[in-house]
Design a protein around this motif. Sequence first.
Motif: not given
Length: 286
Positions: A116-128, A135-136, A146-149, A197-201
Amino acid sequence: MEKSTHQVSSHLPLQQFVAGAVGELERLHYSRRTLARYRAVWRHLIAFCHEMSLEDQYSYELAEQFRTAYQMYEGECLNSRQGWRRHIVFALKVLEDFARDGHIERTVTDMQKIQVPAPMSTTLRDYELYCRDRRHLRTTTLRERMREIAIFADFLGSRNITFFDQMPPADLCAFVTSQHRLAAKSVSRIVSDVRGFLRFLLLRGILQQDLSHVLPVVHVPRDATVPSVWDPELVIRLLEVVDRTSPKGKRDYAILLLACRLGLRASDIRTLTIDDLKWGNGHNRG
C-alpha cells in the motif's frame, strides 16, 4: 508471478489441450485433491465432446453446451459418482482462462506481496476504524473488506498513483478488469467493497466528486447461487429471537427487516447509507 514458458493453443485436440491445463496446475503445485476435482470435470468434458460428435478441440461453445447439460439444478442431491458436477463452473472457467492466456494463474492473492503506498496508509486506517465503529462490521467481514481495499490500493500504486485523489476514473474500470480470473460473484463483492470505500472518500472530502458510479455493474449468472425461500413463520420466529436491547442487536434486527420485508440483497444492505433513506416519504404511524 511465475508463468509458463510456452503457449498452448486451444486448437489442439481436446485431450492434449486438457493435458496442458493439468500441467499448469501441477506447475502451480495444486494439491492432489484439487487436481483430482479438475481432472474429473475435464474427463467428462472430453467424453461429452466425443459422445455428441462435436469438434475435437476446446471452444467456449463446447463449454457452454457441457455446462447446460450437467450443471446442478435447484434442490438436486448428487450421489458420490456425480460429485464432480459441483465443480463444473470453476473448472470450466480455468479452461477458459487457459485458452485465452495460454497459462493459468492462482486466483489467491499473496498478501505478503501487497504494498500500500505510504500516503494511503492513514486513509486505510481511518476507513477501518469507520467500518468498525460506525458501520459495526463483524471482525471477519472487516478483515475481508480491508483485504480487498489493500489490493485496490496496491493496484493504484502499481500505476504510480500514491494519493487517492489522483486516481482517474479509467483506473477504476482497469482494476475491475484485472480481477477477471475470479468468479463473477467474487468480483461483484469486490466492486461493492470498493464502491463503499469511494463513498467514504467522498464523505471525508478526499474526493471532490462521487466516483462510485464509475465502477461497472458485475452481472452474476442466475445459477451462480441457489435461491431459497423461507417459510413466513420461520422468519417471524427468527425476528423474535433477536436481542434488540443492544446496539448490535438493533442493527441485526434492522438488517433482517430490510432483507425480509423489502427483499434487499446482502450487497445492497452492505452499501446502504443514511443518504439513501427518503425520510420525507415516510409516514408517522405514531
